[in-house]
Design a protein around this motif. Structure first.
Motif, short mmCIF file in Angstrom:
data_model
loop_
_atom_site.label_atom_id
_atom_site.label_comp_id
_atom_site.label_asym_id
_atom_site.label_seq_id
_atom_site.Cartn_x
_atom_site.Cartn_y
_atom_site.Cartn_z
N HIS A 19 0.81 -1.23 0.00
CA HIS A 19 0.00 0.00 0.00
C HIS A 19 0.85 1.27 0.00
CE1 HIS A 19 0.90 -0.73 4.24
NE2 HIS A 19 0.71 0.56 4.44
N TRP A 20 2.15 1.13 0.20
CA TRP A 20 3.05 2.29 0.16
C TRP A 20 3.24 2.73 -1.29
CZ3 TRP A 20 7.37 3.52 3.87
CH2 TRP A 20 7.06 3.13 5.17
N PRO A 21 3.30 4.02 -1.55
CA PRO A 21 3.71 4.46 -2.89
C PRO A 21 5.15 3.99 -3.15
CG PRO A 21 2.74 6.28 -1.65
CD PRO A 21 2.92 5.14 -0.70
N PRO A 22 5.41 3.40 -4.31
CA PRO A 22 6.74 2.80 -4.56
C PRO A 22 7.90 3.78 -4.41
CG PRO A 22 5.19 2.06 -6.21
CD PRO A 22 4.50 3.12 -5.41
N LEU A 23 7.72 5.01 -4.84
CA LEU A 23 8.82 5.97 -4.72
C LEU A 23 9.11 6.30 -3.24
CD1 LEU A 23 10.86 7.67 -6.22
CD2 LEU A 23 9.18 9.50 -6.34
N LEU A 24 8.06 6.44 -2.45
CA LEU A 24 8.24 6.69 -1.02
C LEU A 24 8.91 5.49 -0.35
CD1 LEU A 24 7.74 8.49 1.47
CD2 LEU A 24 5.53 7.33 1.69
N THR A 26 10.93 3.39 -1.73
CA THR A 26 12.33 3.39 -2.15
C THR A 26 13.15 4.38 -1.33
OG1 THR A 26 11.68 2.76 -4.38
CG2 THR A 26 13.86 3.74 -4.13
N CYS A 60 12.75 -3.06 -2.31
CA CYS A 60 12.22 -2.15 -3.34
C CYS A 60 11.93 -2.90 -4.64
CB CYS A 60 13.19 -1.01 -3.60
SG CYS A 60 13.38 0.08 -2.20
N GLY A 64 8.15 -2.91 -5.42
CA GLY A 64 7.90 -1.88 -6.42
C GLY A 64 8.22 -2.28 -7.84
N HIS A 68 12.04 0.32 -9.53
CA HIS A 68 12.32 0.87 -8.20
C HIS A 68 13.52 0.18 -7.56
CE1 HIS A 68 9.00 3.63 -8.12
NE2 HIS A 68 8.29 2.70 -8.73
#
Length: 92
Positions: A19-24, A26, A60, A64, A68
């Motif tokens: 549920h985390w945004p992949p960039l965040l 990373t 990551c 992601g 990522h």
């Protein structure tokens, strides 16, 4: 008998961090790896600089995707070069 997805350890990682945004994810993973490396500086010499970054890069990439994972790798390289370039040049 369990399904293949239930035995796969990466499914649990995707469920926990999916549920985390992949960039965040990373950026947070590389930040935690950097802080861990800085905490271990007094115990491990500079030649083990990437040791804390391997789990972050794997996390990551699994959660992601390969892009990522590649981004985490590049950011980790930049951080390590920024922190340890001087000690490598000095021969430590």
């Amino acid at each position: 008998m369990q399904a293949a997805d239930e035995r796969d350890p990466f499914v649990a990682l995707r469920g926990t961090f999916g549920h985390w945004p992949p960039l965040l994810l990373t950026l947070v993973a590389v930040l935690v790896a950097t802080l861990g490396r800085l905490a271990l500086d007094q115990f491990w010499p500079a030649r083990f600089t990437f040791s804390t970054f391997f789990p972050a890069i794997l996390l990551c990439a699994v959660v992601g995707g390969w892009r990522h994972g590649a981004l985490a790798t590049l950011v980790s390289i930049a951080v390590v070069l920024g922190l340890y370039q001087g000690s490598w040049d000095a021969g430590l």
